[in-house]
Write a protein that holds these residues in place. Structure first.
Motif, PDB file in Angstrom:
ATOM      1  N   LEU A 155       1.285  -1.344  -0.074  1.00 17.88           N
ATOM      2  CA  LEU A 155      -0.192  -0.209   0.036  1.00 17.88           C
ATOM      3  C   LEU A 155       0.674   0.466   0.089  1.00 17.88           C
ATOM      4  N   CYS A 156       0.434   2.281  -1.190  1.00 18.11           N
ATOM      5  CA  CYS A 156       1.695   3.679  -1.266  1.00 18.11           C
ATOM      6  C   CYS A 156       0.905   4.572  -1.200  1.00 18.11           C
ATOM      7  N   LEU A 157       1.013   5.808  -1.131  1.00 19.48           N
ATOM      8  CA  LEU A 157       0.820   7.180  -0.327  1.00 19.48           C
ATOM      9  C   LEU A 157       1.863   7.630  -1.165  1.00 19.48           C
ATOM     10  N   ILE A 158       1.666   8.579  -1.830  1.00 20.07           N
ATOM     11  CA  ILE A 158       2.690   9.082  -2.865  1.00 20.07           C
ATOM     12  C   ILE A 158       2.162  10.874  -3.613  1.00 20.07           C
ATOM     13  N   SER A 159       2.597  11.452  -2.767  1.00 20.74           N
ATOM     14  CA  SER A 159       2.824  12.812  -2.450  1.00 20.74           C
ATOM     15  C   SER A 159       3.794  14.055  -3.210  1.00 20.74           C
ATOM     16  N   ALA A 160       3.964  14.891  -3.047  1.00 20.13           N
ATOM     17  CA  ALA A 160       4.706  16.246  -3.930  1.00 20.13           C
ATOM     18  C   ALA A 160       5.311  17.046  -2.734  1.00 20.13           C
ATOM     19  N   THR A 161       4.568  17.035  -1.977  1.00 21.93           N
ATOM     20  CA  THR A 161       4.756  17.254  -1.129  1.00 21.93           C
ATOM     21  C   THR A 161       4.878  16.327   0.529  1.00 21.93           C
ATOM     22  N   PRO A 162       5.970  16.733   1.829  1.00 16.62           N
ATOM     23  CA  PRO A 162       5.701  15.612   3.003  1.00 16.62           C
ATOM     24  C   PRO A 162       4.009  15.840   3.352  1.00 16.62           C
ATOM     25  N   LEU A 163       3.968  14.743   4.199  1.00 20.30           N
ATOM     26  CA  LEU A 163       2.556  14.624   4.380  1.00 20.30           C
ATOM     27  C   LEU A 163       2.422  13.827   5.729  1.00 20.30           C
ATOM     28  N   PRO A 164       1.185  14.472   6.461  1.00 21.15           N
ATOM     29  CA  PRO A 164       1.273  14.202   8.095  1.00 21.15           C
ATOM     30  C   PRO A 164       1.544  13.312   8.726  1.00 21.15           C
ATOM     31  N   GLU A 165       2.321  12.890   9.602  1.00 27.88           N
ATOM     32  CA  GLU A 165       2.410  11.634  10.279  1.00 27.88           C
ATOM     33  C   GLU A 165       1.166  11.117  10.773  1.00 27.88           C
ATOM     34  N   HIS A 166       0.838   9.488  10.396  1.00 30.79           N
ATOM     35  CA  HIS A 166      -0.047   8.962  11.454  1.00 30.79           C
ATOM     36  C   HIS A 166      -0.047   7.228  12.279  1.00 30.79           C
ATOM     37  N   PRO A 167      -0.698   7.101  12.700  1.00 28.85           N
ATOM     38  CA  PRO A 167       0.083   6.141  13.850  1.00 28.85           C
ATOM     39  C   PRO A 167      -0.449   4.641  12.983  1.00 28.85           C
ATOM     40  N   LEU A 168      -1.927   4.637  11.700  1.00 28.28           N
ATOM     41  CA  LEU A 168      -1.797   3.941  10.600  1.00 28.28           C
ATOM     42  C   LEU A 168      -1.100   3.359   9.858  1.00 28.28           C
ATOM     43  N   MET A 169      -0.279   4.669   9.895  1.00 24.23           N
ATOM     44  CA  MET A 169       0.482   4.312   8.170  1.00 24.23           C
ATOM     45  C   MET A 169       1.361   3.843   8.578  1.00 24.23           C
ATOM     46  N   ALA A 170       2.018   3.109   9.645  1.00 21.97           N
ATOM     47  CA  ALA A 170       3.094   2.501  10.912  1.00 21.97           C
ATOM     48  C   ALA A 170       2.100   0.966  10.193  1.00 21.97           C
ATOM     49  N   LYS A 171       0.942   0.918  11.358  1.00 16.77           N
ATOM     50  CA  LYS A 171      -0.025  -0.413  11.281  1.00 16.77           C
ATOM     51  C   LYS A 171      -0.238  -1.023  10.328  1.00 16.77           C
ATOM     52  N   HIS A 172      -0.272  -0.467   9.547  1.00 18.74           N
ATOM     53  CA  HIS A 172      -0.340  -1.253   7.847  1.00 18.74           C
ATOM     54  C   HIS A 172       1.125  -0.552   6.841  1.00 18.74           C
ATOM     55  N   ASP A 173       1.880  -1.217   7.385  1.00 18.61           N
ATOM     56  CA  ASP A 173       2.950  -1.126   7.380  1.00 18.61           C
ATOM     57  C   ASP A 173       2.334  -0.160   5.929  1.00 18.61           C
ATOM     58  N   ILE A 174       2.706   1.152   5.708  1.00 16.88           N
ATOM     59  CA  ILE A 174       2.081   1.488   4.110  1.00 16.88           C
ATOM     60  C   ILE A 174       3.372   2.810   3.317  1.00 16.88           C
ATOM     61  N   ARG A 175       3.384   2.024   2.709  1.00 20.04           N
ATOM     62  CA  ARG A 175       5.089   3.033   1.986  1.00 20.04           C
ATOM     63  C   ARG A 175       5.066   4.463   1.905  1.00 20.04           C
ATOM     64  N   VAL A 176       5.208   5.485   2.059  1.00 18.76           N
ATOM     65  CA  VAL A 176       5.028   6.625   1.503  1.00 18.76           C
ATOM     66  C   VAL A 176       6.524   7.213   1.120  1.00 18.76           C
ATOM     67  N   VAL A 177       5.596   7.992  -0.109  1.00 13.18           N
ATOM     68  CA  VAL A 177       6.674   7.975  -1.521  1.00 13.18           C
ATOM     69  C   VAL A 177       6.704   9.646  -1.169  1.00 13.18           C
ATOM     70  N   GLN A 178       7.804  10.394  -1.352  1.00  5.25           N
ATOM     71  CA  GLN A 178       7.863  11.161  -2.023  1.00  5.25           C
ATOM     72  C   GLN A 178       8.189  11.854  -3.014  1.00  5.25           C
ATOM     73  N   ILE A 179       7.795  12.248  -4.089  1.00  4.13           N
ATOM     74  CA  ILE A 179       8.130  11.873  -5.610  1.00  4.13           C
ATOM     75  C   ILE A 179       8.263  14.472  -5.869  1.00  4.13           C
ATOM     76  N   ASP A 180      10.224  14.427  -6.428  1.00  9.41           N
ATOM     77  CA  ASP A 180      10.556  16.159  -6.549  1.00  9.41           C
ATOM     78  C   ASP A 180       9.805  16.422  -8.167  1.00  9.41           C
ATOM     79  N   ALA A 181       8.397  16.920  -8.376  1.00 15.22           N
ATOM     80  CA  ALA A 181       8.603  16.967  -9.579  1.00 15.22           C
ATOM     81  C   ALA A 181       8.405  18.961  -9.834  1.00 15.22           C
ATOM     82  N   ALA A 182       8.519  19.053  -8.735  1.00 21.00           N
ATOM     83  CA  ALA A 182       8.880  20.861  -9.533  1.00 21.00           C
ATOM     84  C   ALA A 182       9.058  21.720 -10.614  1.00 21.00           C
TER      85      ALA A 182
END
Length: 319
Positions: free
Chosen positions: A49-76
């Motif tokens: 499960l991946c969350l992808i963004s162009a800016t930093p996303l807030p931290e949340h306990p569910l992200m660790a609980k479900h082992d969600i991969r967070v990827v920040q893309i530099d596309a400026a």
């Protein structure tokens, strides 16, 4: 691809398939809701499960609980070139960038909009579906579910004739085929070169780029829910409900969303994001006129919409 890179990530890929969301801070809570639905209702998942963004996303306990991969893309470098507005932000284009950027990690990717609601469905099997060599599997957009021969309005500025037209809110992507066809580069270049003509932003760019070269999936995988379709839904065993348009069960006072939707949002927010609220059922007493209008629209369009029930023999048929 030039101008696009990974700026940060929470971890490396663990699987070779992924379900991913592309969001900004505004839609992050709703994407997290869908990710939590999938992790909870489909524990046998064999994909990241991946969350992808162009800016930093807030931290949340569910992200660790479900082992969600967070990827920040530099596309400026693309930020000023691609059209966006208050409803469809720059994050929408990240869905186009991800299969190119994460090609070394994933062979199959399933993109979901943050306003999707997961009800059922074997997602492992969906991610293995044979697309016949085509880069994308998707569901026809509402404009053609009611009028199959209709030329999409956003084709007209480019003088394009009829072509099957999909909704970009759910995309099943064969990563190798996508990159062999240079879909990321072609779609972004088209969007940048035609910024003032794009009526549906990334959806227009993808449909033009993949015109008549995509695999059509059953509408159960992307049931576009609005006043035009809400009363038909009982005829279809829907997997993903997609709350299209500006009205959502989580952001407006509108009685178009049954309690079976709103209660899941209300329960999730109460437990995990108490600062947010969802609507409270159909609100018949205060929204009676809107429901009467929706029922009238449903009656008028029965002969146009319900034939879709016969178009696919199962969830797994591909046209």
């Amino acid at each position: 691809m030039d101008g696009i890179s990974i700026a940060a990530q929470s971890r490396e890929a663990r699987k070779d398939r992924a379900v991913y969301f592309c969001v900004d801070a505004k839609f992050f809570p709703y994407a997290l809701f869908v990710a939590d639905q999938i992790a909870t209702k489909y524990p046998q998942r064999d994909f990241d499960l991946c969350l992808i963004s162009a800016t930093p996303l807030p931290e949340h306990p569910l992200m660790a609980k479900h082992d969600i991969r967070v990827v920040q893309i530099d596309a400026a470098a693309w930020g000023s070139r691609l059209p966006a507005d208050d409803r469809i932000s720059f994050a929408a284009y990240l869905r186009i960038m991800a299969p190119d950027l994460l090609a070394a990690d994933y062979r199959r990717m399933l993109y979901l909009d943050a306003d999707v609601f997961y009800q059922r469905g074997d997602l492992n099997r969906l991610l293995s579906l044979d697309l016949g060599g085509r880069a994308v599997g998707a569901v026809r957009d509402m404009v053609q579910l009611r009028k199959p021969d209709r030329v999409p309005e956003d084709f007209r500025p480019f003088d394009l004739p009829f072509g099957k037209y999909f909704n970009s809110g759910v995309l099943l992507i064969d990563v190798a085929a996508w990159n062999a066809q240079s879909v990321t580069q072609r779609a972004l270049d088209f969007a940048a070169q035609n910024a003032l003509k794009l009526m549906a932003h990334d959806q227009t760019a993808l449909n033009v780029t993949l015109r008549d070269n995509w695999a059509e999936l059953s509408l159960v995988w992307n049931y576009e829910y609005s006043h035009q379709t809400m009363y038909y839904m009982g005829f279809f065993d829907v997997c993903f409900v997609h709350f299209i348009g500006r009205r959502k069960p989580f952001n407006q006072s509108y009685g178009g969303f049954a309690r079976r939707f709103t209660e899941e949002y209300r329960s999730f927010f109460a437990q995990h994001m108490p600062q947010l609220q969802a609507q409270d059922g159909l609100q018949i007493a205060s929204q009676k006129r809107k429901h009467l209008y929706a029922i009238l629209f449903t009656l008028i369009n029965v002969g146009r919409f319900l034939p879709n029930d016969d178009r696919f023999a199962s969830d797994w048929q591909v046209l």
